[in-house]
Design a protein around this motif. Structure first.
Motif, short mmCIF file in Angstrom:
data_model
loop_
_atom_site.label_atom_id
_atom_site.label_comp_id
_atom_site.label_asym_id
_atom_site.label_seq_id
_atom_site.Cartn_x
_atom_site.Cartn_y
_atom_site.Cartn_z
N GLY A 13 -0.48 -2.83 -59.74
CA GLY A 13 -1.18 -4.17 -60.95
C GLY A 13 -0.48 -3.59 -61.90
O GLY A 13 -0.85 -5.16 -62.28
N ALA A 17 2.16 -8.42 -59.17
CA ALA A 17 1.26 -8.29 -59.05
C ALA A 17 -0.14 -9.12 -58.85
O ALA A 17 -0.36 -9.75 -60.14
N PHE A 18 -0.22 -9.25 -57.51
CA PHE A 18 -1.68 -10.56 -57.50
C PHE A 18 -2.85 -9.86 -57.68
O PHE A 18 -3.57 -9.95 -58.04
N ALA A 39 -1.50 4.55 -61.81
CA ALA A 39 0.40 4.21 -62.21
C ALA A 39 0.58 2.76 -61.53
O ALA A 39 0.58 2.15 -60.40
N LEU A 40 0.91 1.73 -62.36
CA LEU A 40 0.94 0.57 -62.40
C LEU A 40 2.13 0.38 -61.50
O LEU A 40 2.44 -1.26 -61.16
N PRO A 42 6.60 1.05 -59.36
CA PRO A 42 6.89 2.66 -58.45
C PRO A 42 8.10 3.34 -59.95
O PRO A 42 8.61 4.49 -59.20
N TYR A 64 1.77 7.61 -59.26
CA TYR A 64 0.49 8.23 -58.10
C TYR A 64 0.51 9.54 -58.83
O TYR A 64 -1.25 9.50 -58.46
N VAL A 86 -4.12 -0.80 -55.59
CA VAL A 86 -4.02 -2.26 -55.33
C VAL A 86 -2.37 -2.77 -54.87
O VAL A 86 -1.86 -3.49 -54.96
N PRO A 88 1.35 -2.56 -52.29
CA PRO A 88 1.62 -3.04 -50.62
C PRO A 88 1.11 -2.66 -50.08
O PRO A 88 0.93 -0.78 -50.23
N HIS A 92 -0.47 2.35 -49.44
CA HIS A 92 -1.87 2.96 -49.40
C HIS A 92 -2.17 3.94 -48.46
O HIS A 92 -3.12 4.85 -49.41
N TYR A 139 -14.44 -10.88 -48.96
CA TYR A 139 -15.32 -12.29 -48.78
C TYR A 139 -16.60 -11.93 -48.20
O TYR A 139 -17.69 -12.39 -48.52
N PRO A 184 6.61 -12.07 -52.29
CA PRO A 184 6.61 -10.85 -52.05
C PRO A 184 7.09 -10.80 -50.74
O PRO A 184 6.99 -10.56 -49.79
N PHE A 331 -14.89 -16.20 -55.88
CA PHE A 331 -13.80 -14.86 -55.45
C PHE A 331 -14.10 -14.15 -56.25
O PHE A 331 -14.22 -12.62 -55.78
#
Ligand SMILES: NC(=O)c1ccc[n+]([C@@H]2O[C@H](COP(=O)([O-])OP(=O)(O)OC[C@H]3O[C@@H](n4cnc5c(N)ncnc54)[C@H](O)[C@@H]3O)[C@@H](O)[C@H]2O)c1
Length: 395
Positions: A13, A17-18, A39-40, A42, A64, A86, A88, A92, A139, A184, A331
């Motif tokens: 984030g 970041a999107f 932890a926003l 790398p 993180y 959030v 890539p 995760h 969605y 990205p 959204f």
């Protein structure tokens, strides 16, 4: 008495970041949740700078690992209530596993991870640690999606025979072609995005929409993953013909090269008695076609039960939308609904009460795993020129 405000720790984030920003708005929308730590990025130094630049004070962490490890050192009332991932796709698995092992609930962006092996490990950890886990399939949070689920699963369309679920984009392909710096690079790298580009990124949304609204599973796929953009390492056009668990058939399609389409997620569900259409770009209404009758268009907040088609509609479903029709939800509101439902399960977890996490209000860890299984089967099928391949369904 006002509710305790839940504390969220964000992984990813930082600058550029999107999806972190829509989440941030959604988290804030009810006043009952707040990002308190992050932890926003790398790079540890930039991570701390980005935390210091957050619109309001949050606790920055260099990684993180540090954020998750710090929780046991904090007084109970300062610990994180859930972690939001959030980053890539390839970032995760590790933070998710570490948070789960520390007993912290997780909301993770889609796709769940980048391999079936990782997906199975996440499922095992969630089952063992019994923590709430959500996958951010945005969605599903539209009220009209929840209304669609009610219509289909009440049998109002009859038996589902055919579903056409698609997510069509036209803007990403030209960005990839031009090597735009706004694109990205992880998105086209198989080590970072996973085995499928377009499929993992957006066909998983179309699949999830099909599964959530109909309650059916895709059992077999005959798929073609295509690369139309020169030099693309991953598919930019994805077509899967599918067998459904009730004997029906479906198409799950996605494209990143279809000029003119923006975020064109849509679904058409054909039953023995009627069919239903919904589009996320016009997400305030659901259209029903009953043979021999005028089309019925149901607008959010204007649904009248017992109109000759609907019968009773659950009062809590009707009461969900917070603003009148004509003031469009969108959204951000869809994300807010996911966080709102997840919040209820997270509160129950920390209060030692039973929680649902059953996939009826947001995608859970099994849905995330199904997305990965669908991609795996589709890649295998495409490599065999569209031969039928079974999807590894494990509940
Ligand atoms: N649900 C949706 O509608 C939706 C829409 C877009 C993206 N997504 C998903 O969200 C995720 C992120 O996508 P995006 O478009 O925001 O990506 P992005 O590249 O714009 O942002 C990712 C952020 O994560 C940070 N990051 C990377 N590694 C990190 C690490 N080790 N520690 C901390 N931060 C790290 C990056 O620096 C960046 O700030 C992806 O999994 C994507 O599939 C979901």
């Amino acid at each position: 008495m006002s509710k305790r405000v839940l504390k969220i720790g964000m992984v990813g984030g930082g600058k550029g970041a999107f999806i972190a920003q829509p989440h941030q708005k959604a988290i804030f929308s009810d006043g009952t949740r707040r990002v308190v730590a992050g932890a926003l990025f790398p790079d540890p130094k930039i991570a701390m700078e980005e935390a210091a630049n957050w619109p309001y004070p949050i606790k920055g962490y260099e990684s993180y690992d540090a954020m998750i490890a710090d929780q046991k050192n904090l007084p109970e009332d300062e610990r994180l209530d859930y972690v939001l991932i959030v980053t890539p796709n390839w970032v995760h698995f590790d933070p998710a596993i570490k948070a789960i092992e520390a007993g912290i609930p997780v909301m993770c962006e889609k796709p769940l991870c980048i391999s079936m092996e990782q997906a199975d490990k996440i499922v095992e950890a969630v089952e063992r640690k019994k923590v709430p886990f959500a996958v951010a399939h945005t969605y599903l949070g539209h009220w009209t999606t929840r209304f669609t689920r009610f219509i289909v699963q009440s049998g109002l369309l009859g038996e589902v025979q055919w579903v056409d679920a698609s997510y069509i984009q036209g803007w990403l392909g030209p960005l990839m072609l031009g090597g735009a710096s706004s694109m990205p690079m992880w998105r086209t790298n198989p080590q970072m995005a996973g085995k499928s580009g377009c499929g993992g990124d957006i066909a998983t949304h179309a699949l999830m929409h099909l599964r959530f609204t109909t309650g059916l599973d895709v059992t077999d796929v005959s798929a073609h993953l295509e690369k139309f953009i020169p030099g693309n390492a991953l598919d930019d056009h994805f077509t899967a013909y599918c067998k459904l668990s009730n004997g029906g058939k479906a198409m799950v399609r996605a494209s990143q090269i279809s000029h003119g389409h923006k975020n064109d997620l849509g679904i058409e569900i054909v039953g023995t008695k009627a069919s239903l259409e919904w589009k996320q770009e016009n997400s305030e209404c659901v259209t029903i076609h009953v043979p021999g009758q005028p089309d019925r268009v149901y607008w959010r907040r204007e649904v009248q039960p017992n109109d000759g088609f609907l019968g009773d509609v659950p009062a809590d479903l009707l009461a969900e939308p917070q603003i009148p029709s004509g003031h469009c939800e969108g959204f951000h509101d869809a994300y807010a609904r996911l966080h709102r439902f997840f919040e209820a399960d997270v509160r129950a977890y920390w209060e030692g009460k039973p929680f649902n996490c059953d996939g009826s209000k947001y995608a859970n860890v099994y849905d995330g795993r199904m997305g990965m299984a669908f991609i795996d089967a589709s890649v295998a099928s495409s490599e065999k020129d569209g031969a039928w391949v079974k999807v590894d369904i494990k509940k």
